[in-house]
Design a protein around this motif. Structure first.
Motif, PDB file in Angstrom:
ATOM      1  N   THR A   1       0.916  -1.078  -0.096  1.00  0.00           N
ATOM      2  CA  THR A   1       0.044  -0.037   0.109  1.00  0.00           C
ATOM      3  C   THR A   1       1.187   1.301   0.187  1.00  0.00           C
ATOM      4  O   THR A   1       2.095   1.450   0.482  1.00  0.00           O
ATOM      5  N   ASP A   2       0.404   2.392  -0.317  1.00  0.00           N
ATOM      6  CA  ASP A   2       1.088   3.674  -0.424  1.00  0.00           C
ATOM      7  C   ASP A   2       1.381   4.257   1.009  1.00  0.00           C
ATOM      8  O   ASP A   2       2.527   4.886   1.010  1.00  0.00           O
ATOM      9  N   GLU A   3       0.764   3.853   1.924  1.00  0.00           N
ATOM     10  CA  GLU A   3       1.195   4.015   3.285  1.00  0.00           C
ATOM     11  C   GLU A   3       1.740   3.151   4.128  1.00  0.00           C
ATOM     12  O   GLU A   3       2.437   3.419   4.984  1.00  0.00           O
ATOM     13  N   GLY A   4       2.255   2.229   3.333  1.00  0.00           N
ATOM     14  CA  GLY A   4       3.176   0.919   4.217  1.00  0.00           C
ATOM     15  C   GLY A   4       4.611   1.292   4.265  1.00  0.00           C
ATOM     16  O   GLY A   4       5.033   2.377   3.430  1.00  0.00           O
ATOM     17  N   ALA A   5       5.235   1.072   5.177  1.00  0.00           N
ATOM     18  CA  ALA A   5       6.642   1.451   5.482  1.00  0.00           C
ATOM     19  C   ALA A   5       7.455   0.766   4.537  1.00  0.00           C
ATOM     20  O   ALA A   5       7.138  -0.177   3.947  1.00  0.00           O
ATOM     21  N   TRP A   6       8.562   1.525   4.217  1.00  0.00           N
ATOM     22  CA  TRP A   6       9.458   0.959   3.258  1.00  0.00           C
ATOM     23  C   TRP A   6       9.808  -0.266   3.686  1.00  0.00           C
ATOM     24  O   TRP A   6      10.370  -0.433   4.934  1.00  0.00           O
ATOM     25  N   GLN A   7      10.261  -1.102   2.751  1.00  0.00           N
ATOM     26  CA  GLN A   7      10.933  -2.350   3.235  1.00  0.00           C
ATOM     27  C   GLN A   7      12.383  -2.590   2.789  1.00  0.00           C
ATOM     28  O   GLN A   7      12.677  -1.955   1.803  1.00  0.00           O
ATOM     29  N   TRP A   8      13.290  -3.515   3.323  1.00  0.00           N
ATOM     30  CA  TRP A   8      14.331  -3.785   2.620  1.00  0.00           C
ATOM     31  C   TRP A   8      14.239  -4.843   1.777  1.00  0.00           C
ATOM     32  O   TRP A   8      13.680  -5.799   1.486  1.00  0.00           O
ATOM     33  N   ALA A   9      14.968  -4.352   0.391  1.00  0.00           N
ATOM     34  CA  ALA A   9      14.601  -5.061  -0.723  1.00  0.00           C
ATOM     35  C   ALA A   9      13.464  -4.759  -1.639  1.00  0.00           C
ATOM     36  O   ALA A   9      12.625  -4.424  -0.983  1.00  0.00           O
ATOM     37  N   GLY A  10      13.622  -5.261  -3.048  1.00  0.00           N
ATOM     38  CA  GLY A  10      12.550  -4.894  -3.656  1.00  0.00           C
ATOM     39  C   GLY A  10      12.573  -5.330  -5.169  1.00  0.00           C
ATOM     40  O   GLY A  10      12.796  -6.481  -5.452  1.00  0.00           O
TER      41      GLY A  10
END
Length: 489
Positions: A273-282
């Motif tokens: 989601t647009d409000e989700g926290a940034w995660q490691w990796a992508g």
């Protein structure tokens, strides 16, 4: 996943990339992040590409050493060749092996390949950890290169001093070797005493300029660079010293035919989601660097990516004017755009204009959508969206006082006159470039469809050109009239 110009493995994510170019082919080793619980141990996988558009997965490259091994987690490193043998130097970490500070120890390990990087032989006897004066839990990302002038190999290591303010102990430590087997610690390569850590460091020479690149593990969480005329510094700070914004991280580079490409990852967001926290990796994403006369760099996606968009979908005729002397005006081109598209627009910004830009996946009335906004008064480009998060129906329960999406801002000069805006959207990926120099990458999760538009706020802008293309044949073409003029009432 099958995306042209981007790559993500099935049911997994791309972590730090270790690029190696040989005989025209890019070998992209990367940290394979499965996000499985319990953690299975981090391996390296590899993809290869000849054209920077099509990526072929070759599978595991360097496996986890096992539950009890120092390299249970195989973290970032580098590749070199000597006497026909490929060498990798990489980080090993095991959460069950802890140092004096109680944190998992990180060590540098060595492996070699005599069959063209198909298989690797580990050399555990060459393993070494942090030297005196450095924290044992931060000793990673070894970058090895040949210093022909000194006649030796140099290794740069992400490290932290054992003393000093907690958030300013970061240092790029250095070791040297004559045989790629035994390493001797020497003075730090770079020691600004400013950041928590300088992750994934690399150094290279290009047309008489030396570049030091690292990813800032601090409040900004972005990839930065410095410039010098000498390998030994002093290192100067370019006016804009970042490659991209918050969403693009751990970029390292490789060169081919006089061009230099950076391979990093666009971070995913928690929950998609647009409000989700940034995660490691992508998702793997490629940027190309070009040099300015003063040694500073411009960044943009490689032209090979733009060439994959060859079918016109909609356009806006040259000369379209948007004017709003003390207000806002937008123009949304009728019709929804496919999930994968590219916008190429040139907008002539009148003096005194506060803002203008491009709407992405917008509603027909332009009131909802994603926004790439140029702000000449602030000399920056930002990414924004509307509506923003809501906790209730009242005005004060809408996140309306946030000036743009947090951490998605890039500085650049925006004097009056024409400016080119290029945007590539592929599903939830978005890479925007302004004037072929400043790039801003992000994710688009919540809105999956909509139209493209342009807008202006408190000023005037003339659209000299705007074209939306896809890589899918058979899409319709729609161009608005040459004399479209929009004036605020």
């Amino acid at each position: 996943m099958d995306r042209r110009g981007f790559f993500r493995p099935h049911d997994a994510w791309v972590g730090d990339v270790i690029p190696w170019q040989e005989d025209g082919r890019f070998h992209l080793f990367y940290l394979y992040e499965s996000r499985r619980i319990p953690r299975p141990g981090m391996p390296w996988h590899r993809v290869v590409t000849d054209d920077l558009v099509t990526f072929t997965e070759t599978g595991p490259a360097l496996s986890s050493g096992g539950t009890d091994a120092a390299d249970f987690n195989v973290y970032t490193g580098s590749v070199v060749v000597a006497d026909g043998i490929h060498h990798v130097f990489y980080t090993g970490q095991n959460p069950n092996r802890r140092g004096a500070d109680g944190l998992p120890v990180q060590v540098v390990l060595h492996a070699t390949s005599g069959d063209g990087m198909q298989t690797w032989d580990r050399h555990p006897e060459h393993t070494f950890g942090a030297t005196p004066g450095y924290e044992t839990a931060d000793w990673r990302d070894p970058f090895v290169f040949r210093d022909e002038v000194a006649g030796l190999w140099r290794m740069l290591i992400t490290a932290r001093h054992t003393d000093g303010p907690e958030r300013r102990r970061g240092v790029i430590a250095q070791c040297v070797s004559h045989d790629l087997r035994t390493w001797e610690p020497v003075e730090p390569f770079w020691d600004p005493r400013r950041y928590i850590a300088h992750e994934c460091p690399e150094v290279f020479e290009w047309n008489g300029w030396w570049y030091l690149v690292w990813s800032e593990f601090s409040e900004s969480f972005t990839t930065r660079y410095r410039v010098s005329r000498s390998l030994h510094g002093p290192w100067s700070v370019p006016e804009n010293d970042t490659l991209d914004g918050r969403a693009y991280y751990a970029a390292k580079s490789a060169a081919r035919d006089g061009r230099r490409f950076f391979f990093g990852w666009i971070s995913s967001r928690e929950g998609g989601t647009d409000e989700g926290a940034w995660q490691w990796a992508g998702t793997l994403s490629v940027l190309e660097a070009e040099q300015n006369p003063d040694g500073s760099l411009r960044f943009h996606p490689p032209r090979e990516l733009a060439d994959t968009f060859d079918t016109n979908v909609v356009g806006l005729a040259s000369g379209t004017v948007l004017t709003a002397a003390d207000g806002y005006r937008d123009l949304v081109i009728p019709g929804e755009i496919p999930a994968r598209f590219r916008v190429d627009a040139v907008v002539d910004i009148a003096p005194g204009t506060t803002e203008c830009g491009v709407l992405l996946r917008a509603s027909p009335d332009g009131d909802e959508g994603y926004v790439l906004r140029l702000e000449p008064r602030r000399n920056r480009v930002v990414f924004d969206r509307w509506p923003r998060p809501r906790t209730g129906g009242e005005q004060w329960q809408i996140s309306g006082d946030v000036p743009f999406a947090v951490e998605l801002e890039r500085p650049l000069p925006l004097p009056p006159g024409p400016h080119r805006i290029e945007v590539v959207v592929d599903g939830d990926l978005c890479v925007a470039t302004v004037d072929g120099a400043v790039t801003l990458s992000t994710r688009l999760y919540d809105r999956t469809h909509g139209a493209v538009g342009v807008f202006v706020g408190e000023g005037s802008a003339t659209v000299l050109s705007l074209e939306v293309t896809t890589g899918s044949p058979g899409e319709r073409t729609n161009t608005l009239r040459d004399d479209d003029v929009l004036v605020s009432s």
